[in-house]
Design a protein around this motif. Structure first.
Motif, PDB file in Angstrom:
ATOM      1  N   THR A  49       0.834  -1.218   0.000  1.00 36.40           N
ATOM      2  CA  THR A  49       0.000   0.000   0.000  1.00 36.40           C
ATOM      3  C   THR A  49       0.858   1.253   0.000  1.00 36.40           C
ATOM      4  OG1 THR A  49      -0.220  -0.171   2.399  1.00 36.40           O
ATOM      5  CG2 THR A  49      -2.020  -1.072   1.063  1.00 36.40           C
ATOM      6  N   GLU A  74      -9.433 -10.480   1.720  1.00 36.41           N
ATOM      7  CA  GLU A  74      -9.227  -9.129   2.250  1.00 36.41           C
ATOM      8  C   GLU A  74      -7.957  -8.515   1.677  1.00 36.41           C
ATOM      9  OE1 GLU A  74     -11.287  -7.309   3.829  1.00 36.41           O
ATOM     10  OE2 GLU A  74      -9.830  -5.665   3.937  1.00 36.41           O
ATOM     11  N   LEU A  77      -8.959  -7.208  -1.738  1.00 36.39           N
ATOM     12  CA  LEU A  77      -9.822  -6.020  -1.627  1.00 36.39           C
ATOM     13  C   LEU A  77      -9.036  -4.807  -1.145  1.00 36.39           C
ATOM     14  CD1 LEU A  77     -13.057  -7.695  -0.176  1.00 36.39           C
ATOM     15  CD2 LEU A  77     -12.629  -6.949  -2.535  1.00 36.39           C
ATOM     16  N   SER A  78      -8.081  -5.048  -0.232  1.00 32.38           N
ATOM     17  CA  SER A  78      -7.267  -3.944   0.269  1.00 32.38           C
ATOM     18  C   SER A  78      -6.451  -3.323  -0.858  1.00 32.38           C
ATOM     19  CB  SER A  78      -6.321  -4.442   1.371  1.00 32.38           C
ATOM     20  OG  SER A  78      -7.066  -4.887   2.469  1.00 32.38           O
ATOM     21  N   ARG A  81      -8.631  -1.369  -3.117  1.00 30.45           N
ATOM     22  CA  ARG A  81      -9.033  -0.074  -2.563  1.00 30.45           C
ATOM     23  C   ARG A  81      -7.998   0.993  -2.911  1.00 30.45           C
ATOM     24  NH1 ARG A  81     -10.027  -2.851   2.363  1.00 30.45           N
ATOM     25  NH2 ARG A  81     -12.181  -3.522   2.462  1.00 30.45           N
ATOM     26  N   PRO A  84      -7.666   0.801  -7.577  1.00 34.48           N
ATOM     27  CA  PRO A  84      -8.885   0.204  -8.144  1.00 34.48           C
ATOM     28  C   PRO A  84      -8.779  -0.067  -9.639  1.00 34.48           C
ATOM     29  CG  PRO A  84      -9.217   2.513  -7.616  1.00 34.48           C
ATOM     30  CD  PRO A  84      -7.889   2.154  -7.064  1.00 34.48           C
ATOM     31  N   THR A 157     -18.720  -4.457  -0.040  1.00 33.65           N
ATOM     32  CA  THR A 157     -17.590  -3.764   0.594  1.00 33.65           C
ATOM     33  C   THR A 157     -17.912  -2.310   0.902  1.00 33.65           C
ATOM     34  OG1 THR A 157     -16.753  -3.144  -1.570  1.00 33.65           O
ATOM     35  CG2 THR A 157     -15.927  -5.207  -0.616  1.00 33.65           C
ATOM     36  N   THR A 159     -17.822   0.074  -1.113  1.00 32.56           N
ATOM     37  CA  THR A 159     -16.800   0.928  -1.735  1.00 32.56           C
ATOM     38  C   THR A 159     -17.266   1.385  -3.108  1.00 32.56           C
ATOM     39  OG1 THR A 159     -15.758  -1.039  -2.634  1.00 32.56           O
ATOM     40  CG2 THR A 159     -14.817  -0.130  -0.588  1.00 32.56           C
ATOM     41  N   THR A 161     -16.112   2.781  -6.910  1.00 31.27           N
ATOM     42  CA  THR A 161     -15.053   2.949  -7.903  1.00 31.27           C
ATOM     43  C   THR A 161     -15.647   3.838  -8.989  1.00 31.27           C
ATOM     44  OG1 THR A 161     -15.755   0.964  -9.059  1.00 31.27           O
ATOM     45  CG2 THR A 161     -13.896   0.739  -7.525  1.00 31.27           C
ATOM     46  N   ASN A 177      -7.721   9.495  -4.531  1.00 39.37           N
ATOM     47  CA  ASN A 177      -8.141   8.136  -4.212  1.00 39.37           C
ATOM     48  C   ASN A 177      -9.654   8.067  -4.199  1.00 39.37           C
ATOM     49  OD1 ASN A 177      -8.868   5.774  -2.600  1.00 39.37           O
ATOM     50  ND2 ASN A 177      -6.629   5.614  -2.374  1.00 39.37           N
ATOM     51  N   PHE A 179     -11.532   6.485  -2.532  1.00 42.81           N
ATOM     52  CA  PHE A 179     -12.163   6.381  -1.211  1.00 42.81           C
ATOM     53  C   PHE A 179     -12.436   7.746  -0.589  1.00 42.81           C
ATOM     54  CE2 PHE A 179     -10.097   2.283  -1.831  1.00 42.81           C
ATOM     55  CZ  PHE A 179     -11.224   1.489  -1.758  1.00 42.81           C
TER      56      PHE A 179
END
Lengths: 762, 123
Positions: A49, A74, A77-78, A81, A84, A157, A159, A161, A177, A179
């Motif tokens: 990350t 996970e 998915l991390s 995030r 994407p 999730t 989330t 995109t 980002n 997010f």
């Protein structure tokens, strides 16, 4: 979006805690023939990350999902995030094939079983990623052009995109980002429809969601967006995600708004136009029309909807004959047509119409202009102009005829006069006297008619000069004194002390006004008195109002006739009187118009058998030069010179000599009868200045001046002439004159010119 | 005496400055000299002596302002102008008659004015 070509190094991120596997991946890819690769390695999710926070421009990410700090789905998915848009290929073990498929369902590009790692598989995965990136790049380009972005909300999730264009539309940068992106935060707070739960509810109900939203933030300002989305379900029919598009429709919205405003303006024009605007079917059924059509025809909106245009045409006019000639797109312009209103009245109209035949519409669109009032006004104007022209012609005719009549009348008068000088017996004398008296009356009438005609025609102009008002009043008084004696009437003239010595205006017209008013007063007064009171009122800018009252104790005028007495050809009925009063009834009309021509006013008050009072007021200017008295005292210097006057007209001789001697008693004035005498007297007396008439017997002034100037060029010689053109053209200078003075003599000019030249020569 | 219809002695009186003797002299000159000059003018025109007539008309141009009849002044001015180029004989004759007629209308009034000044002096 990372972009790779074969000439570039492919950036590859390997997230793998097993170094041997990582080296194996590097080895296989480097030998797979897909080109040079630039590898970045991360052993933990945290390392990964951190790397992705710095850059996401990797052609492919190989991800081992079992890392020291993260396991299973996970891990994927991390990573997604943080990146994407990245192409993530999951590395799994043999036993995890099902899990591998699940990772693809959750956003991985693909999965590779570690045991199957080889150059072919890894190279294919890389090439697929490169190609995918190219396709995505083109998609982004298309979205940018269309101002349309896509987005997705993962319900599992929670989330979001979104494509780059979707971010751009919301004012986010490409590197932002996803997010950080929350639709609601960027939308007008009032718009609750954008709450994701509202969207989900709507999707549950209808399966679709479409909404136009208005956003307004500092980054992008005010914009309009259209958002639509659809739900996606898993095998158990559970909604797992929402995918939608967002389009910037600001320009469209702006055009729409402009169109609406334009439409509103057009509707206003349509509504408020004074011309009738309409559309109709080909056979004349009204489709649309404005209020003006109702106003012109007198029918209500409802009535017109049921009405065929044909019924608005007069019975003798066939609408089809007029309109059938029109072909598609052709027009009829300002076609005069009568329109039959509901009440049966006829309105004069102009019809302009266009025939339109298209798929959408077949019929006429037209304008009906009501010109009834305009036509009427034009007709009235024409009638008025004709009447005015006729009146003008009448006036000119009158002026012309009276002018021509005056000449023979003068001859009749003159001959009568001459005839009376001859030997006549008593009867003949009486006859001729009657002719003369009648001629005088007739000439007076002709003069009056000519005068009023000229006044009405505006062809009378004022001849302004300085004059002594006291002199005018006294002269007129003198003229009527005999009449007063003859009728045994007391006649008084009172001039107020404030009266200026001189005024500037038309003395002739003032005299005429006084003569008319006094003539009337004497005509209708048989006993008592006639009084003239004159005073002045000071006004602004050198203006003086001369106020004159002419009072008599005559017959008087009935109150109901007072307003009419100033009208032309109006006389008060005196049939109750024993006397016959002659006259045209023009005198007071002339008087009034003469006063008004000088910006004055006249009023009358009267009582029958008691008398009348005419009061007039005329504004005059004070003379521009100071008064004569002042000139005598202050401005004209005393001279003691010899002045030679050469003049053959005795009256001019006497006048010039007298006024010169009065002005300068110490000066000597010599008089020559002609040019030769002037030369002789000049030679003998050596005058200081000569006033030389031009046209004289024996020798004219021009010749005499030339001779005198030869011997005595310094002697000032002033030409005296009635030839105005001589002064205007400066011709006198050619003959040697020093200056020119126009006759009849104006004393002020005479004094001024003499002092000027005598002062110069001395 | 009747109201003066043809003459306006404002200019004459202005020039005489209220001097009764001079007023009388000027009135007498009008009666004696101007009257004979007007008659002479008509005769010259009748005989076709237009050049002499023009000179006489010009002379009268400065005399007629003393009479104060604008029509007389205007007609004589027009006559003088026409006499310089005597082509329109009928018009010249008409104007000559007009000048003569108006003068004859003025003359009795001038005579009356002279009479009134003489009476004033006697009284």
């Amino acid at each position: 979006m990372p972009y790779s070509t074969s000439s570039q190094k492919h950036k590859i991120l390997v997230i793998e805690d097993n170094k041997a596997d990582a080296v194996l991946i590097e080895y296989h890819l480097s030998n797979s023939g897909v080109g040079q690769c630039d590898f970045t390695f991360a052993e933990t999710l945290e390392q990964a990350t951190d790397i992705l926070l710095i850059s996401q421009e990797y052609a492919i990410i190989f991800l081992d999902i079992n890392l020291p700090d993260s396991n299973g789905m996970e891990t994927l998915l991390s990573v997604l995030r943080f990146a994407p848009d990245s192409n993530v290929v999951v590395l799994t073990g043999h036993a995890d094939r099902d899990f591998g498929l699940a990772t693809v369902a959750n956003g991985a590009q693909d999965y590779i079983v570690k045991e199957d790692l080889d150059g072919v598989r890894l190279g294919r995965a890389l090439l697929f990623s490169i190609e995918r990136n190219r396709i995505l790049s083109r998609l982004e380009e298309s979205q940018r052009i269309a101002q349309l972005g896509h987005w997705e909300f993962n319900l599992k999730t929670h989330t979001y995109t979104a494509s780059k264009e979707a971010k751009r539309i919301f004012g986010l940068s490409e590197s932002d980002n996803i997010f950080k992106f929350r639709i609601r935060k960027h939308i007008n707070d009032k718009d609750s429809h954008l709450d994701i739960n509202v969207i989900i509810n709507q999707l549950n109900k209808t399966g679709r969601y479409t909404q136009t939203i208005e956003i307004n933030n500092d980054t992008i300002g005010k914009r309009y967006l259209e958002m639509s989305c659809r739900p996606f379900f898993d095998e158990e029919n559970t909604m797992v995600s929402i995918r939608g598009i967002i389009q910037d429709i600001t320009r469209l919205k702006s055009l729409e708004k402009e169109n609406q405003e334009r439409q509103k303006r057009i509707e206003n024009i349509f509504k408020h136009s004074t011309d009738g605007l309409y559309t109709s079917t080909l056979d004349g059924q009204f489709l649309e029309f404005n209020n003006a059509i109702c106003r012109i025809t007198g029918y209500s909106t409802e009535e017109l909807k049921q009405l065929n245009i044909k019924s608005l045409y007069p019975k003798n006019v066939n609408r089809n004959e007029i309109l059938n000639k029109l072909t598609d797109g052709s027009s009829l312009s300002d076609f005069p047509i009568d329109c039959v209103t509901k009440s049966g009245d006829i309105r004069n109209c102009l019809l302009s119409t266009t025939k339109i035949i298209t798929k959408e519409f077949s019929g006429f669109q037209g304008v009906i202009r009501d010109i009834t009032d305009k036509k009427k006004a034009e007709e009235e104007k024409q009638k008025r102009e004709v009447a005015e022209k006729a009146a003008q012609m009448k006036e000119r005719f009158l002026a012309s005829v009276t002018h021509e009549m005056r000449t023979p009348m003068n001859a009749v008068l003159g001959m009568s006069h001459l005839l009376l000088q001859t030997s006549l017996n008593n009867e003949q004398t009486e006859f001729v006297s009657s002719i003369k008296h009648a001629s005088e009356n007739l000439l007076s009438i002709i003069n009056d008619i000519l005068e009023i005609s000229q006044l009405q025609h505006g062809s009378i102009s004022l001849h302004k000069s300085d004059f002594s008002p006291a002199l005018i009043f006294n002269t007129v008084k003198k003229a009527f004194d005999f009449k007063a004696q003859e009728k045994n009437i007391e006649f008084k003239l009172n001039i107020d002390d404030s009266m200026p010595d001189s005024l500037f205006g038309d003395k002739g017209r003032l005299t005429q006004i006084l003569n008319n008013l006094l003539g009337n007063a004497f005509k209708f007064t048989e006993k008592g008195a006639i009084t003239v009171n004159v005073q002045t009122k000071r006004g602004e800018n050198s203006k003086v109002a001369l106020l004159c009252k002419v009072q008599d104790t005559g017959l008087g005028i009935p109150e109901d006739k007072l307003n009419a007495i100033f009208e032309t050809f109006t006389q008060v009925d005196r049939s109750d009187s024993n006397k016959i009063y002659e006259g045209t009834g023009l005198g007071l009309a002339i008087t009034k118009q003469l006063i008004e021509k000088q910006n004055g006013t006249i009023q009358v008050s009267s009582k029958v058998n008691i008398g009348s009072e005419f009061t007039f007021e005329i504004p005059f200017e004070l003379p521009k030069t100071t008064s004569k008295k002042a000139i005598k005292v202050h401005e004209i210097p005393e001279i003691n010179n010899t002045i030679l006057l050469a003049e053959d007209n005795k009256m001019n001789q006497i006048v010039a000599k007298k006024i010169l001697e009065n002005q300068w008693p110490k000066s000597k004035v010599l008089v020559a009868q002609n040019g030769q005498e002037a030369i002789d007297l000049e030679h003998k007396h050596k005058p200081d200045l000569i006033l030389m008439d031009i046209q004289m017997p024996v020798m004219d002034g021009n010749e005499a001046t030339s001779i005198i100037k030869k011997n005595n060029p310094e002697l000032p010689i002033i030409a005296l002439t009635a030839h105005a053109y001589m002064a205007e053209s400066n011709q006198y200078l050619n003959y040697g004159y020093d200056d020119i003075l126009l006759k009849p003599i104006n004393p002020e000019n005479l004094f001024s010119i003499i002092t000027k030249h005598i002062t110069q020569s001395s | 005496m009747t109201t003066n219809k043809y003459i306006d002695l404002s200019y004459l009186l202005e020039m005489s400055g209220g001097d009764s003797d001079m007023t009388k002299t000027l009135l007498q000159l009008l009666i004696d000299e101007a009257a004979s000059e007007v008659n002479l003018l008509q005769k010259q025109i009748e005989k076709g002596e237009y050049h002499q007539a023009q000179r006489l008309s010009h002379k009268l141009k400065t005399t007629f302002p003393f009479v104060g009849n604008q029509q007389l002044i205007n007609d004589n001015t027009s006559l003088e102008l026409l006499l310089k180029d005597p082509s329109d004989i009928p018009r010249i004759q008409t104007l000559s008659q007009a000048v003569h007629s108006i003068w004859n209308s003025c003359l009795p009034e001038i005579q009356n004015e002279l009479k009134s000044y003489t009476l004033d002096k006697l009284s």
